[in-house]
Write a protein that holds these residues in place. Structure first.
Motif, PDB file in Angstrom:
ATOM      1  N   SER A  21       7.102  -0.176  13.679  1.00 23.39           N
ATOM      2  CA  SER A  21       6.088   0.453  12.827  1.00 23.39           C
ATOM      3  C   SER A  21       5.549  -0.493  11.759  1.00 23.39           C
ATOM      4  O   SER A  21       4.356  -0.448  11.443  1.00 23.39           O
ATOM      5  CB  SER A  21       6.678   1.690  12.150  1.00 23.39           C
ATOM      6  N   ALA A  22       6.398  -1.316  11.191  1.00 24.45           N
ATOM      7  CA  ALA A  22       5.963  -2.181  10.086  1.00 24.45           C
ATOM      8  C   ALA A  22       4.900  -3.180  10.531  1.00 24.45           C
ATOM      9  O   ALA A  22       3.940  -3.436   9.794  1.00 24.45           O
ATOM     10  CB  ALA A  22       7.167  -2.915   9.497  1.00 24.45           C
ATOM     11  N   LEU A  67       1.970   6.237  14.820  1.00 19.81           N
ATOM     12  CA  LEU A  67       1.540   5.579  13.591  1.00 19.81           C
ATOM     13  C   LEU A  67       0.049   5.235  13.591  1.00 19.81           C
ATOM     14  O   LEU A  67      -0.632   5.493  12.586  1.00 19.81           O
ATOM     15  CB  LEU A  67       2.372   4.330  13.303  1.00 19.81           C
ATOM     16  N   PRO A  68      -0.527   4.684  14.660  1.00 21.24           N
ATOM     17  CA  PRO A  68      -1.978   4.438  14.626  1.00 21.24           C
ATOM     18  C   PRO A  68      -2.805   5.708  14.438  1.00 21.24           C
ATOM     19  O   PRO A  68      -3.830   5.689  13.759  1.00 21.24           O
ATOM     20  CB  PRO A  68      -2.263   3.786  15.988  1.00 21.24           C
ATOM     21  N   VAL A  69      -2.330   6.815  14.999  1.00 23.17           N
ATOM     22  CA  VAL A  69      -3.036   8.082  14.802  1.00 23.17           C
ATOM     23  C   VAL A  69      -2.956   8.495  13.330  1.00 23.17           C
ATOM     24  O   VAL A  69      -3.958   8.896  12.725  1.00 23.17           O
ATOM     25  CB  VAL A  69      -2.470   9.185  15.726  1.00 23.17           C
ATOM     26  N   LEU A  70      -1.756   8.401  12.748  1.00 23.49           N
ATOM     27  CA  LEU A  70      -1.594   8.747  11.335  1.00 23.49           C
ATOM     28  C   LEU A  70      -2.427   7.834  10.440  1.00 23.49           C
ATOM     29  O   LEU A  70      -3.039   8.293   9.469  1.00 23.49           O
ATOM     30  CB  LEU A  70      -0.120   8.672  10.931  1.00 23.49           C
ATOM     31  N   LEU A  71      -2.462   6.550  10.763  1.00 24.04           N
ATOM     32  CA  LEU A  71      -3.255   5.608   9.974  1.00 24.04           C
ATOM     33  C   LEU A  71      -4.748   5.877  10.105  1.00 24.04           C
ATOM     34  O   LEU A  71      -5.503   5.736   9.138  1.00 24.04           O
ATOM     35  CB  LEU A  71      -2.938   4.169  10.373  1.00 24.04           C
ATOM     36  N   SER A  72      -5.194   6.263  11.287  1.00 25.73           N
ATOM     37  CA  SER A  72      -6.624   6.557  11.456  1.00 25.73           C
ATOM     38  C   SER A  72      -7.019   7.841  10.727  1.00 25.73           C
ATOM     39  O   SER A  72      -8.168   7.994  10.324  1.00 25.73           O
ATOM     40  CB  SER A  72      -6.994   6.639  12.936  1.00 25.73           C
ATOM     41  N   LEU A  73      -6.071   8.753  10.537  1.00 22.12           N
ATOM     42  CA  LEU A  73      -6.368   9.993   9.818  1.00 22.12           C
ATOM     43  C   LEU A  73      -6.181   9.857   8.309  1.00 22.12           C
ATOM     44  O   LEU A  73      -7.021  10.316   7.529  1.00 22.12           O
ATOM     45  CB  LEU A  73      -5.468  11.129  10.327  1.00 22.12           C
ATOM     46  N   SER A  83       0.865  -1.180   0.000  1.00 24.23           N
ATOM     47  CA  SER A  83       0.000   0.000   0.000  1.00 24.23           C
ATOM     48  C   SER A  83       0.900   1.228   0.000  1.00 24.23           C
ATOM     49  O   SER A  83       1.646   1.449   0.964  1.00 24.23           O
ATOM     50  CB  SER A  83      -0.895   0.008   1.234  1.00 24.23           C
ATOM     51  N   PRO A  84       0.827   2.049  -1.051  1.00 28.24           N
ATOM     52  CA  PRO A  84       1.704   3.223  -1.102  1.00 28.24           C
ATOM     53  C   PRO A  84       1.498   4.180   0.064  1.00 28.24           C
ATOM     54  O   PRO A  84       2.468   4.699   0.619  1.00 28.24           O
ATOM     55  CB  PRO A  84       1.328   3.892  -2.426  1.00 28.24           C
ATOM     56  N   VAL A  85       0.257   4.405   0.457  1.00 32.44           N
ATOM     57  CA  VAL A  85      -0.013   5.350   1.552  1.00 32.44           C
ATOM     58  C   VAL A  85       0.560   4.825   2.859  1.00 32.44           C
ATOM     59  O   VAL A  85       1.239   5.554   3.593  1.00 32.44           O
ATOM     60  CB  VAL A  85      -1.533   5.615   1.681  1.00 32.44           C
ATOM     61  N   THR A  86       0.311   3.567   3.164  1.00 28.64           N
ATOM     62  CA  THR A  86       0.842   2.983   4.401  1.00 28.64           C
ATOM     63  C   THR A  86       2.363   2.954   4.369  1.00 28.64           C
ATOM     64  O   THR A  86       3.011   3.232   5.381  1.00 28.64           O
ATOM     65  CB  THR A  86       0.279   1.561   4.609  1.00 28.64           C
ATOM     66  N   SER A  87       2.940   2.646   3.214  1.00 34.36           N
ATOM     67  CA  SER A  87       4.401   2.637   3.094  1.00 34.36           C
ATOM     68  C   SER A  87       4.991   4.010   3.365  1.00 34.36           C
ATOM     69  O   SER A  87       6.006   4.135   4.060  1.00 34.36           O
ATOM     70  CB  SER A  87       4.811   2.177   1.695  1.00 34.36           C
ATOM     71  N   ILE A  88       4.363   5.042   2.840  1.00 29.21           N
ATOM     72  CA  ILE A  88       4.849   6.411   3.064  1.00 29.21           C
ATOM     73  C   ILE A  88       4.707   6.788   4.536  1.00 29.21           C
ATOM     74  O   ILE A  88       5.618   7.388   5.126  1.00 29.21           O
ATOM     75  CB  ILE A  88       4.104   7.401   2.149  1.00 29.21           C
ATOM     76  N   LEU A  89       3.584   6.439   5.156  1.00 29.25           N
ATOM     77  CA  LEU A  89       3.392   6.768   6.573  1.00 29.25           C
ATOM     78  C   LEU A  89       4.417   6.056   7.456  1.00 29.25           C
ATOM     79  O   LEU A  89       4.957   6.647   8.394  1.00 29.25           O
ATOM     80  CB  LEU A  89       1.968   6.417   7.016  1.00 29.25           C
ATOM     81  N   ILE A  90       4.696   4.796   7.167  1.00 33.08           N
ATOM     82  CA  ILE A  90       5.694   4.058   7.941  1.00 33.08           C
ATOM     83  C   ILE A  90       7.077   4.668   7.740  1.00 33.08           C
ATOM     84  O   ILE A  90       7.844   4.843   8.687  1.00 33.08           O
ATOM     85  CB  ILE A  90       5.682   2.560   7.577  1.00 33.08           C
TER      86      ILE A  90
END
Length: 167
Positions: free
Chosen positions: A59-60, A133-139, A11-18
């Protein structure tokens, strides 16, 4: 690092956030190194490279687990991923910290530098992996994988629909 995440998390978005999460952790480690008086030399640079690997680990796992949780509510998916993998990540961090905490009392420069940097890595890595990371993923997190597990609420509705149809 981002390329490896793209292939493993898919997932590009998840990869960038991590990747951003890990980069922020390394920048903070460098800042704390200056604050506690650790100079950038061959010992500390080797430990920074090791810190990248350790902070990726925290994070991964959370990011991958988030992608495996189904449903449209990103807050619920983040919470479920922490419930599933959070304890294992925290246990891994605690065991890593306990392995190097004894070196804090060493008189060797190499061992004290290693232990201080590992303590920083574990502390900041856990905070970034289990809080930021969970906050970033939820947003900003993406939709779940197609093969993601169905949330319990939706699977109960499906069971009710099947039992009504069989009557």
């Amino acid at each position: 690092v981002a390329v490896i995440f793209f292939f493993t998390v898919a997932s590009p978005v998840t990869s960038i956030l991590i990747t951003l999460n890990v980069a922020a952790c390394i920048v903070e480690i460098l800042g704390f190194m200056h604050a506690i008086g650790i100079a950038i030399d061959s010992v500390s640079v080797i430990n920074i490279v090791l810190a990248v690997g350790l902070s990726i680990d925290y994070s991964a796992h959370v990011g991958h687990c988030f992608m495996l949780k189904g449903g449209d509510d990103k807050n619920k998916r983040a919470l479920e991923s922490l419930a599933d993998i959070g304890a294992a990540v925290l246990s891994g961090a605690l065991s890593t910290f306990l392995a190097v905490v004894v070196l804090l009392f060493s008189s060797s420069y190499v061992f004290t530098t290693l232990s201080k940097q590992f303590a920083l890595t574990v502390g900041l890595g856990v905070v970034h992996g289990l809080v930021l990371l969970p906050v970033l993923l939820s947003l900003f997190g993406p939709k779940a994988f197609e093969a993601a597990e169905i949330p319990e609420d939706e699977s109960e509705k499906d069971d009710l629909n099947l039992s009504e149809e069989s009557l």
